[in-house]
Design a protein around this motif. Sequence first.
Motif, PDB file in Angstrom:
ATOM      1  N   THR A 108       7.245 -10.885   0.727  1.00  0.00           N
ATOM      2  CA  THR A 108       8.328  -9.947   0.444  1.00  0.00           C
ATOM      3  C   THR A 108       7.906  -8.543   0.891  1.00  0.00           C
ATOM      4  O   THR A 108       6.731  -8.291   1.206  1.00  0.00           O
ATOM      5  CB  THR A 108       8.638  -9.898  -1.059  1.00  0.00           C
ATOM      6  OG1 THR A 108       7.475  -9.376  -1.753  1.00  0.00           O
ATOM      7  CG2 THR A 108       8.996 -11.267  -1.596  1.00  0.00           C
ATOM      8  N   ALA A 109       8.878  -7.626   0.871  1.00  0.00           N
ATOM      9  CA  ALA A 109       8.574  -6.240   1.224  1.00  0.00           C
ATOM     10  C   ALA A 109       7.463  -5.689   0.329  1.00  0.00           C
ATOM     11  O   ALA A 109       6.500  -5.084   0.815  1.00  0.00           O
ATOM     12  CB  ALA A 109       9.833  -5.384   1.104  1.00  0.00           C
ATOM     13  N   ARG A 114       1.751  -4.006  -0.545  1.00  0.00           N
ATOM     14  CA  ARG A 114       0.523  -4.057  -1.340  1.00  0.00           C
ATOM     15  C   ARG A 114      -0.635  -4.761  -0.629  1.00  0.00           C
ATOM     16  O   ARG A 114      -1.788  -4.690  -1.084  1.00  0.00           O
ATOM     17  CB  ARG A 114       0.792  -4.772  -2.674  1.00  0.00           C
ATOM     18  CG  ARG A 114       1.723  -4.013  -3.613  1.00  0.00           C
ATOM     19  CD  ARG A 114       1.888  -4.767  -4.932  1.00  0.00           C
ATOM     20  NE  ARG A 114       2.817  -4.135  -5.850  1.00  0.00           N
ATOM     21  CZ  ARG A 114       2.474  -3.204  -6.749  1.00  0.00           C
ATOM     22  NH1 ARG A 114       1.219  -2.819  -6.843  1.00  0.00           N
ATOM     23  NH2 ARG A 114       3.391  -2.682  -7.550  1.00  0.00           N
ATOM     24  N   LEU A 115      -0.359  -5.425   0.481  1.00  0.00           N
ATOM     25  CA  LEU A 115      -1.368  -6.284   1.121  1.00  0.00           C
ATOM     26  C   LEU A 115      -2.677  -5.559   1.471  1.00  0.00           C
ATOM     27  O   LEU A 115      -3.762  -6.092   1.177  1.00  0.00           O
ATOM     28  CB  LEU A 115      -0.770  -6.938   2.373  1.00  0.00           C
ATOM     29  CG  LEU A 115      -1.646  -7.983   3.064  1.00  0.00           C
ATOM     30  CD1 LEU A 115      -1.926  -9.158   2.123  1.00  0.00           C
ATOM     31  CD2 LEU A 115      -0.972  -8.494   4.335  1.00  0.00           C
ATOM     32  N   PRO A 116      -2.645  -4.368   2.107  1.00  0.00           N
ATOM     33  CA  PRO A 116      -3.923  -3.725   2.451  1.00  0.00           C
ATOM     34  C   PRO A 116      -4.800  -3.453   1.236  1.00  0.00           C
ATOM     35  O   PRO A 116      -6.026  -3.591   1.315  1.00  0.00           O
ATOM     36  CB  PRO A 116      -3.487  -2.416   3.120  1.00  0.00           C
ATOM     37  CG  PRO A 116      -2.102  -2.664   3.594  1.00  0.00           C
ATOM     38  CD  PRO A 116      -1.495  -3.594   2.589  1.00  0.00           C
ATOM     39  N   ALA A 124      -3.180  -0.956  -6.821  1.00  0.00           N
ATOM     40  CA  ALA A 124      -2.250   0.107  -6.444  1.00  0.00           C
ATOM     41  C   ALA A 124      -2.122   1.096  -7.597  1.00  0.00           C
ATOM     42  O   ALA A 124      -2.063   0.712  -8.758  1.00  0.00           O
ATOM     43  CB  ALA A 124      -0.883  -0.479  -6.103  1.00  0.00           C
ATOM     44  N   ASP A 125      -2.127   2.377  -7.261  1.00  0.00           N
ATOM     45  CA  ASP A 125      -1.804   3.434  -8.217  1.00  0.00           C
ATOM     46  C   ASP A 125      -0.292   3.351  -8.442  1.00  0.00           C
ATOM     47  O   ASP A 125       0.487   3.639  -7.536  1.00  0.00           O
ATOM     48  CB  ASP A 125      -2.219   4.776  -7.607  1.00  0.00           C
ATOM     49  CG  ASP A 125      -1.829   5.970  -8.463  1.00  0.00           C
ATOM     50  OD1 ASP A 125      -0.840   5.864  -9.215  1.00  0.00           O
ATOM     51  OD2 ASP A 125      -2.496   7.010  -8.357  1.00  0.00           O
ATOM     52  N   ALA A 162       1.409   1.807   4.930  1.00  0.00           N
ATOM     53  CA  ALA A 162       0.396   2.759   5.391  1.00  0.00           C
ATOM     54  C   ALA A 162       0.115   3.833   4.341  1.00  0.00           C
ATOM     55  O   ALA A 162      -1.017   4.274   4.167  1.00  0.00           O
ATOM     56  CB  ALA A 162       0.853   3.405   6.696  1.00  0.00           C
ATOM     57  N   LEU A 163       1.154   4.258   3.613  1.00  0.00           N
ATOM     58  CA  LEU A 163       1.015   5.338   2.638  1.00  0.00           C
ATOM     59  C   LEU A 163       0.295   4.912   1.362  1.00  0.00           C
ATOM     60  O   LEU A 163      -0.395   5.715   0.734  1.00  0.00           O
ATOM     61  CB  LEU A 163       2.399   5.868   2.251  1.00  0.00           C
ATOM     62  CG  LEU A 163       3.166   6.680   3.292  1.00  0.00           C
ATOM     63  CD1 LEU A 163       4.615   6.853   2.850  1.00  0.00           C
ATOM     64  CD2 LEU A 163       2.508   8.036   3.492  1.00  0.00           C
ATOM     65  N   ILE A 164       0.446   3.644   0.983  1.00  0.00           N
ATOM     66  CA  ILE A 164       0.075   3.215  -0.359  1.00  0.00           C
ATOM     67  C   ILE A 164      -1.428   3.276  -0.616  1.00  0.00           C
ATOM     68  O   ILE A 164      -1.880   3.400  -1.756  1.00  0.00           O
ATOM     69  CB  ILE A 164       0.623   1.789  -0.655  1.00  0.00           C
ATOM     70  CG1 ILE A 164       0.697   1.544  -2.157  1.00  0.00           C
ATOM     71  CG2 ILE A 164      -0.205   0.723   0.043  1.00  0.00           C
ATOM     72  CD1 ILE A 164       1.733   2.402  -2.855  1.00  0.00           C
TER      73      ILE A 164
END
Length: 247
Positions: A108-109, A114-116, A124-125, A162-164
């Motif tokens: 999913t999106a 979250r994959l990286p 994740a924060d 990229a941002l996460i």
Amino acid sequence: MTMTTDVRQAVTARGLTKVYGQGDAAVHALRGIEVGFATGAFTAIMGPSGSGKSTLMHCLAGLDTVSGGEIHIGDVEITKLTDKQLTLLRRERIGFVFQAFNLLPTLTAEQNIRLPLEIAGRQADQVLFDRVIDTVGLGDRLGHRPTQLSGGQQQRVAVARALISKPQVIFADEPTGNLDSRSGAEVLSFLRRSVRELGQTIVMVTHDPVAASYADRVIFLRDGLLVNELHQPTAQTVLDTLLKLEA
């Protein structure tokens, strides 16, 4: 052309050269580039075909080796790192957005975003995650797979991904190249918002004057040399500069 030293630089290159081949067949893709990219700014790299703009990005991002000179990302000189150290640095400090969205079709999106972090074994924060999702406007699309999203939405997923991980710098290589003008404008707006609202640093290669006009600054290459730059560009000033370079 020299680097500005009054602001903190996220990425710097000093005396950067790149030569492909040897002897008479040698191609000098970069010829002593000196440039800095300010933290929290959006910079576009432009130039005619064969100017060295993609080579410069690939070297800055540690995707290609240099023939001479230094590259620093923050306080780390990446040109001295081993392949293993470079891989780790790219994972920890660099985000990428490519022309091809490079999403996994079975996820999913939200899972793609979250994959990286999962690969890096990091959580994740959640506050940042919520801000990123809000910034790129994907709140109602998180459960959708890529095939259920438009091209513009898929690229926004790629931007969020990229941002996460809170990279020091995001390198974007023709991020609107596969999008229609409306979707491209959406993605560029989200990139610019991430700079303004999240303090992100973005370096983007593009051939499109309209795309470049979203940046704070545009640098121009020709024949492997840095030959001009514009601050607060408009599509027209970018186009005029490009036309002079190609004359």
